[in-house]
Design a protein around this motif. Structure first.
Motif, PDB file in Angstrom:
ATOM      1  N   GLY A  74       1.267  -1.266  -0.089  1.00  0.00           N
ATOM      2  CA  GLY A  74       0.082  -0.246  -0.179  1.00  0.00           C
ATOM      3  C   GLY A  74       0.679   1.194  -0.036  1.00  0.00           C
ATOM      4  N   LEU A  75       0.110   2.181   0.552  1.00  0.00           N
ATOM      5  CA  LEU A  75       0.605   3.877   0.486  1.00  0.00           C
ATOM      6  C   LEU A  75       1.312   4.060   2.180  1.00  0.00           C
ATOM      7  N   GLY A  76       2.582   3.495   2.150  1.00  0.00           N
ATOM      8  CA  GLY A  76       3.570   3.790   3.173  1.00  0.00           C
ATOM      9  C   GLY A  76       3.921   4.896   3.652  1.00  0.00           C
ATOM     10  N   ILE A  77       3.993   5.560   5.057  1.00  0.00           N
ATOM     11  CA  ILE A  77       4.186   6.590   5.730  1.00  0.00           C
ATOM     12  C   ILE A  77       5.347   5.917   6.517  1.00  0.00           C
ATOM     13  N   PHE A 100      12.826   6.298   1.339  1.00  0.00           N
ATOM     14  CA  PHE A 100      14.266   5.371   0.791  1.00  0.00           C
ATOM     15  C   PHE A 100      14.556   4.471   2.280  1.00  0.00           C
ATOM     16  N   GLY A 101      13.136   3.818   2.412  1.00  0.00           N
ATOM     17  CA  GLY A 101      13.919   3.126   3.549  1.00  0.00           C
ATOM     18  C   GLY A 101      14.100   1.919   3.757  1.00  0.00           C
ATOM     19  N   ALA A 102      13.755   1.545   2.449  1.00  0.00           N
ATOM     20  CA  ALA A 102      13.866   0.124   1.924  1.00  0.00           C
ATOM     21  C   ALA A 102      15.030  -0.129   1.659  1.00  0.00           C
ATOM     22  N   GLN A 103      15.645   1.559   0.630  1.00  0.00           N
ATOM     23  CA  GLN A 103      16.973   1.010  -0.539  1.00  0.00           C
ATOM     24  C   GLN A 103      18.023   1.353   0.518  1.00  0.00           C
ATOM     25  N   ILE A 104      17.858   1.859   1.983  1.00  0.00           N
ATOM     26  CA  ILE A 104      18.719   2.433   3.750  1.00  0.00           C
ATOM     27  C   ILE A 104      19.293   1.519   3.873  1.00  0.00           C
ATOM     28  N   ASN A 105      18.128   0.138   4.066  1.00  0.00           N
ATOM     29  CA  ASN A 105      17.715  -1.191   4.914  1.00  0.00           C
ATOM     30  C   ASN A 105      19.187  -2.106   3.628  1.00  0.00           C
ATOM     31  N   ASP A 106      18.664  -2.229   2.576  1.00  0.00           N
ATOM     32  CA  ASP A 106      19.389  -2.732   1.635  1.00  0.00           C
ATOM     33  C   ASP A 106      21.085  -2.442   1.574  1.00  0.00           C
ATOM     34  N   LEU A 107      21.204  -1.091   1.633  1.00  0.00           N
ATOM     35  CA  LEU A 107      22.511  -0.312   1.389  1.00  0.00           C
ATOM     36  C   LEU A 107      23.019  -0.922   3.006  1.00  0.00           C
ATOM     37  N   LEU A 108      22.829  -0.933   3.730  1.00  0.00           N
ATOM     38  CA  LEU A 108      23.267  -1.283   5.196  1.00  0.00           C
ATOM     39  C   LEU A 108      23.719  -2.745   5.654  1.00  0.00           C
ATOM     40  N   GLY A 109      22.488  -3.496   4.653  1.00  0.00           N
ATOM     41  CA  GLY A 109      22.495  -4.669   4.891  1.00  0.00           C
ATOM     42  C   GLY A 109      21.861  -5.032   6.295  1.00  0.00           C
ATOM     43  N   THR A 139       9.021   1.434   7.967  1.00  0.00           N
ATOM     44  CA  THR A 139       7.872   2.320   7.371  1.00  0.00           C
ATOM     45  C   THR A 139       6.958   2.104   8.514  1.00  0.00           C
ATOM     46  N   PHE A 140       5.867   3.282   8.988  1.00  0.00           N
ATOM     47  CA  PHE A 140       5.390   3.979   9.670  1.00  0.00           C
ATOM     48  C   PHE A 140       4.531   2.896  10.027  1.00  0.00           C
TER      49      PHE A 140
END
Lengths: 317, 279
Positions: A129-132, A136-145, A151-152
């Motif tokens: 859905g539409l996350g608040i 770029f939370g998911a991308q940051i997670n991927d980057l930092l492993g 997403t709140f």
């Protein structure tokens, strides 16, 4: 010698034969129109008034037409003023952002915009859905492993954009583009000496804008905003594009197609729109008097609704 | 700058002020000091930069060179480790609170009554309570002779009355310094006197004033010092009688004789009109 001096003027006034011809034509046409209204059975007046007060119609009037008008205008005015201030900013990023917004929303027809609002859900499919949350939370997670979510909470995008809220957003943002130009013209209409005087008294720029410039800009902003509001009432009939069906015209139309009384329901819609716009015109003239304080030497009563109606029919004589 | 120097500093201390508009230099290194309680008139032909200099003092214009101190505070900047840092909007607004300004075109707020005009800044800027602000505003309007007109909007007042409201509005902030930018230039001749008399009374009361004006009579009578500017520099300055009656520089002389001619022309026109009316 005093008998020779000219006295009171008692002259024959200029005759206006053309006017009398025009009035005669208008009277005849008006009589024909009234005759048509009263005698033509297609009007089916009984049905017109019955349709006007059916509960789905009243519900559509309040929830669709009136509520959406109010909310969309609130969105439009608030965003419009913000955009106008951004547009007038020294900062090129702010002013270009405002320009691009206006450019986009002025170019897209409202009906198309509302249709798009209804389909926006496809960009944010469930279950995510539409996350608040953090951009770029998911991308940051991927980057930092890392694992977990930034997403709140998330919303069902189809619910948000597909209903009345979508309609309000679509009409509101479109309105903001127009209001931005109106507010910008209003702000620019205020003499720069006013801002200087406010600053010289020790007001911050924000306070000078809020207390001195905007109240004066309102005098220029209010009349076109009244027109925009009236236009918005009428544009709520486009809500079916979203689709939103709790709306005056759609409800009347569906009564019409169920009963084959398509013409009387259209008349019913016209009567409702006329009533709403008449009320809005009165409100508008009150607001104009309020924000016209201090301009012109005569009191606000002279510039009210009556004067404007008279000027519409071409002078008081 | 050390503490001792700051306390010795005149109320306005302008050093080497430079200002250009779009590459045209309007102020070419102005040095002017104004002591507390002093009344200084800036004279000079139009385009000489006197109005621009006045506007620089309360930062309606930003200067490109030099420094201006008002009451010991450097206008528009703070100095940290020998480097100037531009002040933010709210700090600049705070500096302007100390300085009252009266404009050529009055610039009253047209959507407010005379009383509301005078009350606005004390309430909005200083946070004075409404009732106190109103009392003070009424007293100030009384002082400029407009107690009766406090509920009028600016459009309902004559130019002279509007300018007196503008003076009351500036005084409501209890400024240490009053700037007047050609306060009588936009007025009909018969309304000039009422504004000048309010200013005269203010000067007698000990207000520090910088006045850009073409009213030679006022300058001669009220000013402690006149400063003659031309083409962006200070040409000469001194007591009004010395500069106006016995100017040393050729530019001052030609300006003053031109003003005198204009006044004579104007007087002649008045006489002509009076005679025409008699006939």
């Amino acid at each position: 010698m005093s008998e020779d001096r000219p006295g009171t003027i008692d002259a024959v006034p200029v005759r206006h034969p053309g006017r009398w011809v025009a009035i005669a034509v208008i009277v005849v046409l008006a009589a024909m129109f009234v005759h048509l209204l009263l005698t033509n059975d297609a009007f089916n007046w009984h049905f017109v008034f019955e349709a006007m007060f059916q509960s789905p119609v009243l519900n559509g009037l309040v929830m669709g037409t009136l509520l959406v008008t109010v909310l969309a205008m609130v969105v439009g005015v608030v965003f419009g003023v913000i955009l106008a201030v951004m547009r007038l900013s020294d900062n090129p990023v702010l002013s270009w952002t405002a320009f691009l917004f206006t450019w986009f929303f002025r170019a897209v027809p409202r009906y198309v915009l509302l249709f798009i609002m209804g389909t926006l859900g496809i960009l944010f499919p469930p279950p995510a859905g539409l996350g608040i949350g953090v951009p770029f939370g998911a991308q940051i997670n991927d980057l930092l492993g890392m694992s977990g979510t930034w997403t709140f909470f998330s919303l069902d995008a189809n619910n948000i954009f597909g209903g009345i809220i979508g309609g309000v957003i679509g009409l509101g943002l479109s309105e903001a583009a127009y209001m931005a130009e109106i507010a910008r013209a209003g702000i620019l209409s205020v003499d720069t000496g006013q801002r200087e005087a406010a600053c010289a008294l020790g007001m911050s720029n924000r306070k000078a804008m809020w207390r001195i410039v905007l109240p004066q800009a309102m005098r220029v902003i209010v009349p076109p905003t009244g027109n925009e509001t009236i236009a918005m009432v009428k544009d709520t009939s486009l809500l079916i594009a979203v689709p939103v069906s709790t709306e005056l015209f759609f409800q009347l139309q569906s009564i019409g197609s169920r009963t084959y009384q398509t013409f009387p329901v259209a008349v019913a819609a016209v009567i409702w729109y006329l009533l709403i716009c008449s009320v809005l015109m009165v409100v508008q003239s009150r607001l104009e008097a309020r924000f016209g304080r201090g301009f012109g030497t005569s009191g606000p009563s002279d510039h009210g609704f009556r004067a404007r109606m008279l000027s519409m029919v071409g002078g008081s004589k | 700058m050390s503490e001792a120097q700051v306390s010795d500093m005149p109320l306005v201390h302008a050093v080497n002020v430079h200002k250009s508009f779009h590459g045209v230099e309007v102020l070419k290194g102005i040095d002017i000091d104004v002591a507390a309680g002093e009344v200084v008139c800036l004279l000079g032909p139009s385009g000489s930069g006197k109005t621009t200099f006045l506007r620089c003092i309360n930062q309606l214009e930003t200067i490109q060179g030099g420094r201006i101190w008002v009451d010991g505070d450097l206008a528009g900047y703070t100095e940290k480790n020998g480097k100037l840092h531009r002040l933010g909007d709210s700090h600049i607004a705070a500096q302007r609170r100390e300085i009252g300004m009266v404009f050529q075109r009055f610039n009253l707020f047209p959507h407010m009554t005379a009383l509301e005009n005078v009350m606005e800044a004390p309430i909005q800027v200083k946070g004075v309570r409404k009732r106190e602000a109103k009392e003070r505003a009424l007293a100030l309007l009384e002082r400029v002779g407009l107690g009766e007109r406090c509920d009028n909007y600016p459009a309902q007042l004559s130019g002279g009355q509007q300018q007196r409201v503008a003076i009351a509005r500036a005084l409501a902030m209890d400024p240490k310094l009053m700037l007047f930018d050609e306060p009588t230039s936009a007025l009909d001749p018969e309304l000039v006197g009422e504004v000048l008399s309010v200013m005269r009374e203010l000067a007698t009361g000990g207000m520090t004033m910088i006045v850009v004006t073409h009213e030679m009579g006022f300058a001669r009578e009220v000013a402690d010092r006149v400063v003659f500017m031309d083409a962006g520099i200070v040409v000469e300055q001194g007591p009004p009688n010395d500069v106006i009656n016995n100017p040393q520089h050729e530019r001052t002389q030609s300006f003053l004789s031109r003003i005198r001619e204009e006044n004579e022309d104007y007087a002649a026109a008045l006489v002509e009109r009076a005679e025409a009316e008699k006939l």
